[in-house]
Design a protein around this motif. Structure first.
Motif, PDB file in Angstrom:
ATOM      1  N   HIS A  85     -10.123  -6.503  -6.420  1.00 19.38           N
ATOM      2  CA  HIS A  85      -8.778  -5.903  -6.466  1.00 19.38           C
ATOM      3  C   HIS A  85      -8.158  -6.267  -7.821  1.00 19.38           C
ATOM      4  O   HIS A  85      -7.262  -7.110  -7.919  1.00 19.38           O
ATOM      5  CB  HIS A  85      -7.940  -6.454  -5.311  1.00 19.38           C
ATOM      6  CG  HIS A  85      -6.679  -5.684  -5.039  1.00 19.38           C
ATOM      7  ND1 HIS A  85      -6.225  -4.672  -5.856  1.00 19.38           N
ATOM      8  CD2 HIS A  85      -5.784  -5.791  -4.024  1.00 19.38           C
ATOM      9  CE1 HIS A  85      -5.100  -4.190  -5.371  1.00 19.38           C
ATOM     10  NE2 HIS A  85      -4.807  -4.845  -4.251  1.00 19.38           N
TER      11      HIS A  85
ATOM     12  N   ARG B 213      -8.600   3.833  -4.076  1.00 23.55           N
ATOM     13  CA  ARG B 213      -8.652   2.663  -3.176  1.00 23.55           C
ATOM     14  C   ARG B 213      -9.673   2.940  -2.087  1.00 23.55           C
ATOM     15  O   ARG B 213      -9.578   3.937  -1.374  1.00 23.55           O
ATOM     16  CB  ARG B 213      -7.286   2.398  -2.552  1.00 23.55           C
ATOM     17  CG  ARG B 213      -7.372   1.480  -1.338  1.00 23.55           C
ATOM     18  CD  ARG B 213      -6.046   0.928  -0.896  1.00 23.55           C
ATOM     19  NE  ARG B 213      -5.642  -0.166  -1.757  1.00 23.55           N
ATOM     20  CZ  ARG B 213      -4.737  -1.083  -1.421  1.00 23.55           C
ATOM     21  NH1 ARG B 213      -4.141  -1.039  -0.250  1.00 23.55           N
ATOM     22  NH2 ARG B 213      -4.411  -2.040  -2.255  1.00 23.55           N
TER      23      ARG B 213
ATOM     24  N   CYS C  32      -0.718 -11.901  -1.836  1.00 23.93           N
ATOM     25  CA  CYS C  32      -0.691 -10.517  -2.361  1.00 23.93           C
ATOM     26  C   CYS C  32       0.144  -9.591  -1.489  1.00 23.93           C
ATOM     27  O   CYS C  32       0.552  -8.519  -1.947  1.00 23.93           O
ATOM     28  CB  CYS C  32      -2.110  -9.990  -2.503  1.00 23.93           C
ATOM     29  SG  CYS C  32      -3.012  -9.894  -0.947  1.00 23.93           S
ATOM     30  N   LEU C  33       0.412  -9.966  -0.244  1.00 23.79           N
ATOM     31  CA  LEU C  33       1.103  -9.131   0.749  1.00 23.79           C
ATOM     32  C   LEU C  33       0.249  -7.896   1.070  1.00 23.79           C
ATOM     33  O   LEU C  33      -0.467  -7.447   0.202  1.00 23.79           O
ATOM     34  CB  LEU C  33       2.501  -8.724   0.296  1.00 23.79           C
ATOM     35  CG  LEU C  33       3.460  -9.854  -0.118  1.00 23.79           C
ATOM     36  CD1 LEU C  33       4.827  -9.245  -0.495  1.00 23.79           C
ATOM     37  CD2 LEU C  33       3.614 -10.912   0.959  1.00 23.79           C
ATOM     38  N   PRO C  34       0.287  -7.311   2.266  1.00 20.90           N
ATOM     39  CA  PRO C  34       1.157  -7.710   3.368  1.00 20.90           C
ATOM     40  C   PRO C  34       0.718  -9.049   3.977  1.00 20.90           C
ATOM     41  O   PRO C  34      -0.457  -9.386   3.932  1.00 20.90           O
ATOM     42  CB  PRO C  34       0.973  -6.572   4.384  1.00 20.90           C
ATOM     43  CG  PRO C  34      -0.404  -6.042   4.122  1.00 20.90           C
ATOM     44  CD  PRO C  34      -0.618  -6.189   2.637  1.00 20.90           C
TER      45      PRO C  34
ATOM     46  N   ARG D 133       3.429  -6.112  -9.825  1.00 24.46           N
ATOM     47  CA  ARG D 133       2.410  -5.073  -9.658  1.00 24.46           C
ATOM     48  C   ARG D 133       2.741  -3.847 -10.520  1.00 24.46           C
ATOM     49  O   ARG D 133       1.859  -3.189 -11.047  1.00 24.46           O
ATOM     50  CB  ARG D 133       2.296  -4.660  -8.179  1.00 24.46           C
ATOM     51  CG  ARG D 133       1.695  -5.696  -7.243  1.00 24.46           C
ATOM     52  CD  ARG D 133       0.238  -5.951  -7.538  1.00 24.46           C
ATOM     53  NE  ARG D 133      -0.552  -4.744  -7.560  1.00 24.46           N
ATOM     54  CZ  ARG D 133      -1.179  -4.226  -6.499  1.00 24.46           C
ATOM     55  NH1 ARG D 133      -1.130  -4.846  -5.338  1.00 24.46           N
ATOM     56  NH2 ARG D 133      -1.884  -3.112  -6.617  1.00 24.46           N
TER      57      ARG D 133
ATOM     58  N   GLU E  46      -8.240  -1.270  -5.488  1.00 18.24           N
ATOM     59  CA  GLU E  46      -8.950  -2.170  -4.581  1.00 18.24           C
ATOM     60  C   GLU E  46     -10.202  -1.462  -4.096  1.00 18.24           C
ATOM     61  O   GLU E  46     -10.155  -0.441  -3.431  1.00 18.24           O
ATOM     62  CB  GLU E  46      -8.133  -2.672  -3.376  1.00 18.24           C
ATOM     63  CG  GLU E  46      -8.944  -3.732  -2.591  1.00 18.24           C
ATOM     64  CD  GLU E  46      -8.167  -4.491  -1.519  1.00 18.24           C
ATOM     65  OE1 GLU E  46      -6.922  -4.463  -1.517  1.00 18.24           O
ATOM     66  OE2 GLU E  46      -8.839  -5.113  -0.681  1.00 18.24           O
TER      67      GLU E  46
ATOM     68  N   GLN F  34      -4.325  -6.322  -8.545  1.00 24.71           N
ATOM     69  CA  GLN F  34      -3.670  -7.479  -7.917  1.00 24.71           C
ATOM     70  C   GLN F  34      -3.912  -8.737  -8.754  1.00 24.71           C
ATOM     71  O   GLN F  34      -2.995  -9.512  -9.004  1.00 24.71           O
ATOM     72  CB  GLN F  34      -4.205  -7.668  -6.490  1.00 24.71           C
ATOM     73  CG  GLN F  34      -3.556  -8.826  -5.741  1.00 24.71           C
ATOM     74  CD  GLN F  34      -2.078  -8.580  -5.489  1.00 24.71           C
ATOM     75  OE1 GLN F  34      -1.717  -7.555  -4.932  1.00 24.71           O
ATOM     76  NE2 GLN F  34      -1.218  -9.498  -5.901  1.00 24.71           N
TER      77      GLN F  34
ATOM     78  N   PRO G 207      -4.888   2.452   3.765  1.00 21.04           N
ATOM     79  CA  PRO G 207      -3.433   2.349   3.610  1.00 21.04           C
ATOM     80  C   PRO G 207      -3.009   1.479   2.429  1.00 21.04           C
ATOM     81  O   PRO G 207      -3.784   0.653   1.942  1.00 21.04           O
ATOM     82  CB  PRO G 207      -2.983   1.683   4.921  1.00 21.04           C
ATOM     83  CG  PRO G 207      -4.129   1.790   5.851  1.00 21.04           C
ATOM     84  CD  PRO G 207      -5.363   1.865   5.022  1.00 21.04           C
ATOM     85  N   SER G 208      -1.775   1.671   2.012  1.00 27.04           N
ATOM     86  CA  SER G 208      -1.210   0.857   0.930  1.00 27.04           C
ATOM     87  C   SER G 208       0.300   1.010   0.912  1.00 27.04           C
ATOM     88  O   SER G 208       0.818   2.093   1.191  1.00 27.04           O
ATOM     89  CB  SER G 208      -1.771   1.327  -0.414  1.00 27.04           C
ATOM     90  OG  SER G 208      -1.043   0.751  -1.476  1.00 27.04           O
ATOM     91  N   LEU G 209       0.987  -0.029   0.549  1.00 21.63           N
ATOM     92  CA  LEU G 209       2.423   0.054   0.243  1.00 21.63           C
ATOM     93  C   LEU G 209       2.625  -0.265  -1.240  1.00 21.63           C
ATOM     94  O   LEU G 209       3.000   0.574  -2.044  1.00 21.63           O
ATOM     95  CB  LEU G 209       3.215  -0.917   1.128  1.00 21.63           C
ATOM     96  CG  LEU G 209       4.741  -0.849   1.002  1.00 21.63           C
ATOM     97  CD1 LEU G 209       5.412  -1.256   2.316  1.00 21.63           C
ATOM     98  CD2 LEU G 209       5.273  -1.747  -0.104  1.00 21.63           C
ATOM     99  N   ARG G 210       2.288  -1.517  -1.633  1.00 26.64           N
ATOM    100  CA  ARG G 210       2.548  -1.980  -2.995  1.00 26.64           C
ATOM    101  C   ARG G 210       1.744  -1.226  -4.044  1.00 26.64           C
ATOM    102  O   ARG G 210       2.283  -0.809  -5.076  1.00 26.64           O
ATOM    103  CB  ARG G 210       2.219  -3.484  -3.139  1.00 26.64           C
ATOM    104  CG  ARG G 210       3.294  -4.394  -2.623  1.00 26.64           C
ATOM    105  CD  ARG G 210       2.689  -5.596  -1.954  1.00 26.64           C
ATOM    106  NE  ARG G 210       2.105  -5.170  -0.713  1.00 26.64           N
ATOM    107  CZ  ARG G 210       2.792  -5.101   0.439  1.00 26.64           C
ATOM    108  NH1 ARG G 210       4.025  -5.501   0.488  1.00 26.64           N
ATOM    109  NH2 ARG G 210       2.220  -4.664   1.558  1.00 26.64           N
ATOM    110  N   THR G 211       0.449  -1.058  -3.789  1.00 26.35           N
ATOM    111  CA  THR G 211      -0.404  -0.449  -4.811  1.00 26.35           C
ATOM    112  C   THR G 211       0.036   0.984  -5.069  1.00 26.35           C
ATOM    113  O   THR G 211       0.125   1.441  -6.208  1.00 26.35           O
ATOM    114  CB  THR G 211      -1.865  -0.508  -4.344  1.00 26.35           C
ATOM    115  OG1 THR G 211      -2.174  -1.876  -4.045  1.00 26.35           O
ATOM    116  CG2 THR G 211      -2.804   0.008  -5.402  1.00 26.35           C
TER     117      THR G 211
HETATM  118  N1   CP Z   1      -1.322  -6.251  -2.262  1.00 26.68           N
HETATM  119  C1   CP Z   1      -1.591  -4.955  -2.024  1.00 26.68           C
HETATM  120  O1   CP Z   1      -2.572  -4.377  -2.551  1.00 26.68           O
HETATM  121  O2   CP Z   1      -0.697  -4.351  -1.215  1.00 26.68           O
HETATM  122  P1   CP Z   1      -0.907  -2.933  -0.521  1.00 26.68           P
HETATM  123  O3   CP Z   1      -2.165  -3.051   0.333  1.00 26.68           O
HETATM  124  O4   CP Z   1       0.326  -2.684   0.286  1.00 26.68           O
HETATM  125  O5   CP Z   1      -1.111  -1.906  -1.584  1.00 26.68           O
END
Ligand code: CP
Length: 311
Positions: A146, A109, A270-272, A296, A141, A149, A45-49
């Motif tokens: 990563h 990823r 880096c979140l989450p 990012r 990542e 990041q 999973p990912s949001l930001r990347t």
């Molecule tokens: N920091 C980061 O890589 O966020 P995601 O896992 O949401 O992509």
């Protein structure tokens, strides 16, 4: 730059960090990506990347293909020479050769499994992409690093504008075992900026010597925080007892009281982030984590732009 999978792929990391900082002023100044396609391949999973890389590609005029491979595609076999009469339907070699034929740049990823250190640190999935892709590969990542990041993090620390800041990488609690990738990568990139670096973690959470050697290391979090300009929080599981989460003495959650020990440090993550586990609401709400997340986009854009210019 041929690929972007670690700082070792980058000829001049300082210049790339500066490019990220500069892109913030004018992110749509180049259309070098017109009529080019980037494929974003996610095993995790990912949001930001996902969103920042997609936005960065769009800023450059690129088309974007996104595939959540473990959900939406055939089950992939990674071992060479396997008789594929089990549940895997397609070999990674075939998957990568086909996907890369549709793309000009491929990004992947694939997290550590935390089951087999040799395999994770051997970067089996990423190396299959590098070996079989006909186009440049970006790591979004991998099992151990990563880099998108970390490039972001270096640009964010540069934004703070303190000459030779004291940067503390602090282990923090988490309910689940997590890979060491963000911490490893952060340490790999920090020498590219001039900083005084301290790592703090409980006993049993030592990072691989290849990443941590040469930096100040302490089990005393409060001592580490003294005079810090940047607190970079991250959880990771044990490297020595691979993937384990040894019991920890004391509380490692980052609170306003701990931040008060610093030299008015900025809090980064880096979140989450698990609120009130990794750090308290108050620390997160007064931090630069959203600025960091926004960066990012510019980091991904700088990397894409460099790769496109070298196609
Ligand atoms: N920091 C980061 O890589 O966020 P995601 O896992 O949401 O992509």
């Amino acid at each position: 730059m041929k690929h972007f999978t670690s700082i070792e792929d980058v000829d001049d990391p300082q210049q790339l960090i500066q490019q990220v900082v500069d892109l913030k002023q004018n992110p749509t100044s180049s259309s070098v990506g017109r009529q080019k396609t980037v494929g974003l391949i996610f095993f995790n999973p990912s949001l930001r990347t996902r969103l920042s890389t997609q936005k960065a590609a769009q800023n450059l005029g690129m088309d974007v293909i996104v595939l959540n491979i473990s959900k939406d595609s055939w089950k992939v076999e990674f071992e060479d020479g396997t008789v594929m009469d089990g549940i895997s339907q397609e070999h990674i070699k075939d998957t990568v050769k086909v996907i890369s034929s549709y793309c000009d740049i491929l990004a992947v990823r694939s997290f550590a499994t935390l089951r087999d250190r040799e395999k994770d640190y051997g970067e089996q999935v990423l190396n299959n992409f590098i070996e079989h892709s006909s186009v440049p590969v970006i790591s979004m990542e991998s099992a151990t690093l990563h880099p998108l990041q970390s490039l972001t993090d270096m640009a964010t620390i540069a934004d703070i504008g303190i000459k030779k800041p004291k940067v503390v990488l602090s282990w923090t609690p988490h309910p689940k075992p997590l890979p060491q990738a963000v911490a490893n990568s952060f340490l790999q990139w920090l020498p590219a900026i001039e900083a005084d670096i301290t790592i703090t973690h409980p006993q049993g959470y030592e990072l691989a010597e290849s990443f941590a050697d040469g930096f100040m290391q302490t089990y005393d979090q409060e001592e580490a925080f003294k005079d810090a300009n940047v607190i970079y929080a991250k959880n990771w599981s044990s490297y020595t007892d691979y993937g384990a989460t040894p019991n920890v003495n004391g509380t490692w959650t980052i609170t306003p009281e701990k931040m008060a020990l610093t030299n008015q440090a900025e809090f980064m993550h880096c979140l989450p982030i698990r609120r009130n586990v990794v750090a308290s609401d108050e620390v997160i709400d007064h931090s630069i984590v959203y600025q960091q997340a926004k960066n990012r986009e510019y980091a991904a854009q700088a990397v894409l732009q460099n790769l496109l210019e070298n196609l």
